[in-house]
Write an enzyme that holds these catalytic residues in place. Structure first.
Site, PDB file in Angstrom:
ATOM      1  N   TYR A 227     -58.277  60.488  11.392  1.00  0.00           N
ATOM      2  CA  TYR A 227     -57.616  59.188  11.605  1.00  0.00           C
ATOM      3  C   TYR A 227     -58.611  58.044  11.365  1.00  0.00           C
ATOM      4  O   TYR A 227     -58.308  57.077  10.649  1.00  0.00           O
ATOM      5  CB  TYR A 227     -57.033  59.112  13.021  1.00  0.00           C
ATOM      6  CG  TYR A 227     -56.531  57.731  13.406  1.00  0.00           C
ATOM      7  CD1 TYR A 227     -55.384  57.202  12.810  1.00  0.00           C
ATOM      8  CD2 TYR A 227     -57.213  56.944  14.348  1.00  0.00           C
ATOM      9  CE1 TYR A 227     -54.930  55.921  13.150  1.00  0.00           C
ATOM     10  CE2 TYR A 227     -56.756  55.675  14.686  1.00  0.00           C
ATOM     11  CZ  TYR A 227     -55.614  55.170  14.091  1.00  0.00           C
ATOM     12  OH  TYR A 227     -55.166  53.910  14.421  1.00  0.00           O
TER      13      TYR A 227
ATOM     14  N   THR B 233     -58.780  49.569  13.260  1.00  0.00           N
ATOM     15  CA  THR B 233     -58.961  50.192  14.578  1.00  0.00           C
ATOM     16  C   THR B 233     -60.436  50.313  14.938  1.00  0.00           C
ATOM     17  O   THR B 233     -61.300  50.413  14.053  1.00  0.00           O
ATOM     18  CB  THR B 233     -58.324  51.604  14.564  1.00  0.00           C
ATOM     19  OG1 THR B 233     -58.773  52.326  15.706  1.00  0.00           O
ATOM     20  CG2 THR B 233     -58.710  52.407  13.335  1.00  0.00           C
TER      21      THR B 233
HETATM   22  N1  LIG Z   1     -51.407  50.054  19.385  1.00  0.00           N
HETATM   23  C1  LIG Z   1     -52.720  50.175  19.392  1.00  0.00           C
HETATM   24  O1  LIG Z   1     -53.339  50.256  20.459  1.00  0.00           O
HETATM   25  C2  LIG Z   1     -53.502  50.199  18.096  1.00  0.00           C
HETATM   26  C3  LIG Z   1     -54.900  50.247  18.156  1.00  0.00           C
HETATM   27  C4  LIG Z   1     -55.629  50.253  16.969  1.00  0.00           C
HETATM   28  C5  LIG Z   1     -54.971  50.179  15.762  1.00  0.00           C
HETATM   29  N2  LIG Z   1     -53.624  50.149  15.717  1.00  0.00           N
HETATM   30  C6  LIG Z   1     -52.968  50.074  14.420  1.00  0.00           C
HETATM   31  O2  LIG Z   1     -51.960  49.075  14.492  1.00  0.00           O
HETATM   32  C7  LIG Z   1     -50.850  49.424  13.690  1.00  0.00           C
HETATM   33  C8  LIG Z   1     -49.574  49.342  14.483  1.00  0.00           C
HETATM   34  O3  LIG Z   1     -49.678  50.166  15.627  1.00  0.00           O
HETATM   35  P1  LIG Z   1     -48.460  50.327  16.637  1.00  0.00           P
HETATM   36  O4  LIG Z   1     -49.048  50.561  17.968  1.00  0.00           O
HETATM   37  O5  LIG Z   1     -47.475  49.242  16.437  1.00  0.00           O
HETATM   38  O6  LIG Z   1     -47.870  51.724  16.130  1.00  0.00           O
HETATM   39  P2  LIG Z   1     -46.341  52.137  15.909  1.00  0.00           P
HETATM   40  O7  LIG Z   1     -46.340  53.617  15.676  1.00  0.00           O
HETATM   41  O8  LIG Z   1     -45.493  51.599  16.996  1.00  0.00           O
HETATM   42  O9  LIG Z   1     -45.974  51.402  14.548  1.00  0.00           O
HETATM   43  C9  LIG Z   1     -46.241  51.956  13.275  1.00  0.00           C
HETATM   44  C10 LIG Z   1     -44.951  51.932  12.477  1.00  0.00           C
HETATM   45  O10 LIG Z   1     -45.238  52.439  11.183  1.00  0.00           O
HETATM   46  C11 LIG Z   1     -44.127  53.208  10.759  1.00  0.00           C
HETATM   47  N3  LIG Z   1     -44.581  54.121   9.717  1.00  0.00           N
HETATM   48  C12 LIG Z   1     -45.325  55.257   9.852  1.00  0.00           C
HETATM   49  N4  LIG Z   1     -45.514  55.815   8.664  1.00  0.00           N
HETATM   50  C13 LIG Z   1     -44.897  55.028   7.744  1.00  0.00           C
HETATM   51  C14 LIG Z   1     -44.762  55.103   6.339  1.00  0.00           C
HETATM   52  N5  LIG Z   1     -45.284  56.114   5.645  1.00  0.00           N
HETATM   53  N6  LIG Z   1     -44.067  54.123   5.711  1.00  0.00           N
HETATM   54  C15 LIG Z   1     -43.510  53.096   6.418  1.00  0.00           C
HETATM   55  N7  LIG Z   1     -43.616  52.991   7.755  1.00  0.00           N
HETATM   56  C16 LIG Z   1     -44.303  53.947   8.414  1.00  0.00           C
HETATM   57  C17 LIG Z   1     -43.647  53.912  12.022  1.00  0.00           C
HETATM   58  O11 LIG Z   1     -42.303  54.344  11.903  1.00  0.00           O
HETATM   59  C18 LIG Z   1     -43.834  52.823  13.062  1.00  0.00           C
HETATM   60  O12 LIG Z   1     -42.656  52.068  13.231  1.00  0.00           O
HETATM   61  C19 LIG Z   1     -51.179  50.796  13.102  1.00  0.00           C
HETATM   62  O13 LIG Z   1     -51.711  50.572  11.823  1.00  0.00           O
HETATM   63  C20 LIG Z   1     -52.245  51.346  14.013  1.00  0.00           C
HETATM   64  O14 LIG Z   1     -53.113  52.234  13.331  1.00  0.00           O
HETATM   65  C21 LIG Z   1     -52.863  50.164  16.869  1.00  0.00           C
END
Ligand SMILES: NC(=O)c1ccc[n+]([C@@H]2O[C@H](COP(=O)([O-])OP(=O)(O)OC[C@H]3O[C@@H](n4cnc5c(N)ncnc54)[C@H](O)[C@@H]3O)[C@@H](O)[C@H]2O)c1
Length: 347
Positions: free
Chosen positions: A174, A132
């Site tokens: 975070y 991120t």
């Molecule tokens: N969407 C964005 O804008 C964005 C930006 C920067 C970084 N990220 C990173 O990208 C990744 C995906 O983001 P996203 O938007 O798809 O989020 P999201 O919340 O839709 O997906 C994350 C998934 O991880 C699962 N999860 C959480 N804790 C868990 C655990 N302990 N064990 C197994 N599964 C678990 C959740 O149930 C969820 O389905 C994350 O790592 C996030 O930090 C996302």
């Protein structure tokens, strides 16, 4: 190839699962479905994506927690992944402020577990890490800004590149937990030779995204418009992010997997050409829906970067990649998906 996707029910993970399965790979999704719990919502969210993936040929699903080392290792041993896409996370800043230990255990310890699992099962494997922009923390705020009518802009640079320091500044828990995970990813490449692609993501959006006030702001705003619900702007609404359609992100992952690059760190987002302020998104949503919602204002949230725009020169050059979806089209597609699934978003 066998592709293991942690957080595979999430927005990024579920699109990865569909994409790689449709290209003929065997995909195993590993997720504990805790997104709604993380955001203290009683409504289902990623459970929808889980059900969606049940129907997708080539995708198998296992409920599991990346914090549970023995379950995770057992699943990885059985599946024998060639590639791991590590998307599981606690992705919210507010949750990290309230529960820093849980945040660390999911984002940092969970990442170490996944890396160690891959090292034990397939040391020649590839790992993609969803990092991120928050790894840069408040260093980003040192760049001078100029203020325009509807947005802030960087005064002297187009965007933040990979040489920005991650050090000697505030991050939020975070930012720290994701950076800790990322440092382990980088180190597993140096120390154990794993192939690793780190993608420091800005704002990713797409269908099957369940936005909350604390994370996934584009989807959150879209759902508020379609359900005629108020939006709260923290600060003046001129905050800017570069936004990237999820399909474009996955093309970059795929290009990395197919490249001969051993390990690398990339900033990725829509770049300067695809940035939006909160006020600009609201203007666009008014145009698309031909309606307005109540917009309330509140104090700035601590640690909210006024501008984050990725300099995407490195990812474009090394991975021969470019973002293809412009934000107006992408937001239109997301709105259409929310409209088709309106019942999931009614409060
Ligand atoms: N969407 C964005 O804008 C964005 C930006 C920067 C970084 N990220 C990173 O990208 C990744 C995906 O983001 P996203 O938007 O798809 O989020 P999201 O919340 O839709 O997906 C994350 C998934 O991880 C699962 N999860 C959480 N804790 C868990 C655990 N302990 N064990 C197994 N599964 C678990 C959740 O149930 C969820 O389905 C994350 O790592 C996030 O930090 C996302």
């Amino acid at each position: 190839m066998n592709i293991f996707i942690t957080g595979g029910a999430g927005m990024v993970g579920s699109h990865c699962a569909e994409y790689f399965a449709s290209a003929g790979h065997n995909v195993l999704v590993y997720d504990n479905l805790m997104r709604s719990e993380i955001f203290q919502s009683e409504k289902e969210s990623v459970e929808y994506n889980w059900q969606y993936l049940v129907e997708v040929q080539g995708v198998a699903l296992t409920k599991g927690d990346v914090r549970n080392w023995s379950d995770l290792l057992g699943t990885m041993k059985e599946f024998q992944p060639d590639i791991v896409i590590h998307a599981a996370a606690q992705p919210g800043v507010r949750m990290s402020l309230e529960k820093p230990i849980e945040d660390f255990s999911i984002n940092a310890v969970g990442t170490l577990n996944v890396l160690e699992g891959l090292r034990q099962v397939n040391p020649n494997g590839v790992l993609i890490y969803c990092s991120t922009n928050k790894v840069y923390g408040a260093n980003v705020d040192r760049h001078e800004l100029k203020e325009e009518q509807k947005r802030y802009c960087f005064r002297d640079i187009n965007g933040i590149n990979e040489s920005e320091s991650v050090d000697r500044t505030g991050h939020t828990p975070y930012g720290v937990s994701k950076l800790s995970g990322e440092l382990y990813v980088q180190d597993y490449a140096y120390t154990y030779g794993l192939r690793t692609g780190v993608f420091r993501m800005s704002c990713i959006y797409g269908t099957r995204q369940f936005g909350f006030e604390d994370q996934g702001w584009i989807a959150w705003f879209c759902s508020r418009y379609l359900t005629d619900s108020p939006i709260t702007l923290y600060g003046d609404g001129k905050q800017v992010r570069d936004v990237l359609w999820v399909g474009d992100l996955i093309s970059a992952f795929d290009n990395f997997i197919q490249s001969d690059i051993h390990h690398e760190v990339f900033n990725i987002g829509g770049g300067p050409a695809n940035s939006l302020s909160l006020l600009e998104l609201i203007d666009n949503l008014e145009k698309i829906t031909d309606r307005s919602v109540v917009v309330q204002t509140s104090d700035w949230r601590k640690f909210d970067q006024k501008v984050y725009i990725s300099d995407i020169t490195k990812v474009c050059t090394l991975l021969k990649w470019n973002p293809m979806m412009d934000p107006m089209n992408g937001v239109g597609r997301l709105m259409a998906w929310i409209e088709d699934n309106r019942e999931l978003f009614q409060s």
